[in-house]
Scaffold this motif. Structure first.
Motif, PDB file in Angstrom:
ATOM      1  N   ARG A  22       0.767  -1.156   0.194  1.00 25.39           N
ATOM      2  CA  ARG A  22      -0.141   0.163  -0.077  1.00 25.39           C
ATOM      3  C   ARG A  22       0.796   1.384   0.061  1.00 25.39           C
ATOM      4  O   ARG A  22       0.583   2.299  -0.631  1.00 25.39           O
ATOM      5  N   GLN A  23       1.662   1.343   0.883  1.00 29.48           N
ATOM      6  CA  GLN A  23       2.996   2.436   0.856  1.00 29.48           C
ATOM      7  C   GLN A  23       3.363   2.539  -0.570  1.00 29.48           C
ATOM      8  O   GLN A  23       3.569   3.921  -1.074  1.00 29.48           O
ATOM      9  N   GLU A  24       3.883   1.565  -1.469  1.00 31.41           N
ATOM     10  CA  GLU A  24       4.405   1.753  -2.454  1.00 31.41           C
ATOM     11  C   GLU A  24       3.302   2.458  -3.610  1.00 31.41           C
ATOM     12  O   GLU A  24       3.765   3.314  -4.398  1.00 31.41           O
ATOM     13  N   LEU A  25       2.107   1.804  -3.384  1.00 28.82           N
ATOM     14  CA  LEU A  25       1.111   2.587  -4.313  1.00 28.82           C
ATOM     15  C   LEU A  25       0.874   3.936  -4.116  1.00 28.82           C
ATOM     16  O   LEU A  25       0.725   4.775  -4.863  1.00 28.82           O
ATOM     17  N   ILE A  26       0.812   4.171  -2.796  1.00 23.63           N
ATOM     18  CA  ILE A  26       0.516   5.792  -2.347  1.00 23.63           C
ATOM     19  C   ILE A  26       1.825   6.529  -2.832  1.00 23.63           C
ATOM     20  O   ILE A  26       1.456   7.804  -3.373  1.00 23.63           O
ATOM     21  N   ALA A  27       3.015   6.080  -2.766  1.00 21.00           N
ATOM     22  CA  ALA A  27       4.133   6.678  -3.250  1.00 21.00           C
ATOM     23  C   ALA A  27       3.884   7.200  -4.613  1.00 21.00           C
ATOM     24  O   ALA A  27       4.493   8.224  -4.966  1.00 21.00           O
ATOM     25  N   ALA A  28       3.675   6.060  -5.340  1.00 21.27           N
ATOM     26  CA  ALA A  28       3.383   6.056  -6.871  1.00 21.27           C
ATOM     27  C   ALA A  28       2.486   7.294  -7.102  1.00 21.27           C
ATOM     28  O   ALA A  28       2.478   8.041  -8.006  1.00 21.27           O
ATOM     29  N   ASN A  29       1.407   7.188  -6.330  1.00 22.26           N
ATOM     30  CA  ASN A  29       0.351   8.103  -6.572  1.00 22.26           C
ATOM     31  C   ASN A  29       0.763   9.674  -6.450  1.00 22.26           C
ATOM     32  O   ASN A  29       0.597  10.540  -7.123  1.00 22.26           O
ATOM     33  N   ILE A  30       1.578   9.854  -5.315  1.00 21.05           N
ATOM     34  CA  ILE A  30       2.248  11.260  -5.014  1.00 21.05           C
ATOM     35  C   ILE A  30       3.131  11.481  -6.239  1.00 21.05           C
ATOM     36  O   ILE A  30       3.190  12.601  -6.701  1.00 21.05           O
ATOM     37  N   ALA A  31       4.002  10.549  -6.427  1.00 16.40           N
ATOM     38  CA  ALA A  31       5.020  10.833  -7.637  1.00 16.40           C
ATOM     39  C   ALA A  31       4.374  11.248  -9.104  1.00 16.40           C
ATOM     40  O   ALA A  31       4.932  12.034  -9.779  1.00 16.40           O
ATOM     41  N   ASN A  32       3.288  10.713  -9.206  1.00 18.97           N
ATOM     42  CA  ASN A  32       2.519  11.103 -10.575  1.00 18.97           C
ATOM     43  C   ASN A  32       1.241  12.083 -10.266  1.00 18.97           C
ATOM     44  O   ASN A  32       0.480  12.081 -11.185  1.00 18.97           O
ATOM     45  N   ALA A  33       1.481  13.075  -9.154  1.00 19.69           N
ATOM     46  CA  ALA A  33       0.686  13.868  -9.061  1.00 19.69           C
ATOM     47  C   ALA A  33       0.248  14.807 -10.350  1.00 19.69           C
ATOM     48  O   ALA A  33      -0.714  15.371 -10.397  1.00 19.69           O
ATOM     49  N   ASP A  34       1.411  14.968 -11.075  1.00 15.13           N
ATOM     50  CA  ASP A  34       1.281  15.970 -12.090  1.00 15.13           C
ATOM     51  C   ASP A  34       1.221  15.203 -13.453  1.00 15.13           C
ATOM     52  O   ASP A  34       1.295  15.955 -14.693  1.00 15.13           O
TER      53      ASP A  34
END
Length: 140
Positions: A22-34
């Protein structure tokens, strides 16, 4: 003795594995915010843990259809739960954006912090459990 140790720690092992994913998915969401058209994803932690603890097969709930008009009995037929337990799901859109990106940074940061704290809590519980076992072994 080894089986009891494994049984005692398996719940926390599963929790750490799911929390890490889950932490990896959330980090990917943050990294792809733009990133245009990026869709934020997350794991249904409760369903993933229930599946991990029960050892459920992802395709365990299959039903036979007697008509092509019937809905499939699999979780994939439901748009809100389009994956098996533990598989990434798309987050509901809170506020749409012009570029099609569904990442809400406030939600992502909060979920990232919450999941991180819960991950650390699981580690603390494992550590305490191991200390209790060690104390029991040393007092024998």
């Amino acid at each position: 003795m080894l089986n009891r140790l494994d049984e005692a720690l398996s719940f926390h092992q599963n929790a750490l594995r799911v929390r890490g994913q889950r932490q990896e998915l959330i980090a990917a969401n943050i990294a792809n915010a733009d990133t245009p058209n990026f869709k934020a994803r997350d794991i249904d932690f409760k369903a993933a843990m229930q599946s991990a603890v029960a050892g459920i097969n992802k395709d365990a709930f299959q039903t036979a259809k007697t008509s092509p008009l019937h809905l499939d009995g699999s979780r994939a037929s439901n748009s809100n739960t389009s994956a098996a337990p533990g598989e990434p799901l798309f987050r509901p859109i809170i506020q749409g954006s012009v570029d099609g990106n569904t990442v809400d940074m406030d939600v992502e940061r909060n979920q990232f912090a919450d999941n991180g704290i819960r991950y650390e809590a699981s580690l603390t519980l494992i550590n305490a459990q191991l200390k209790q076992m060690l104390a029991a072994l040393q007092s024998s």
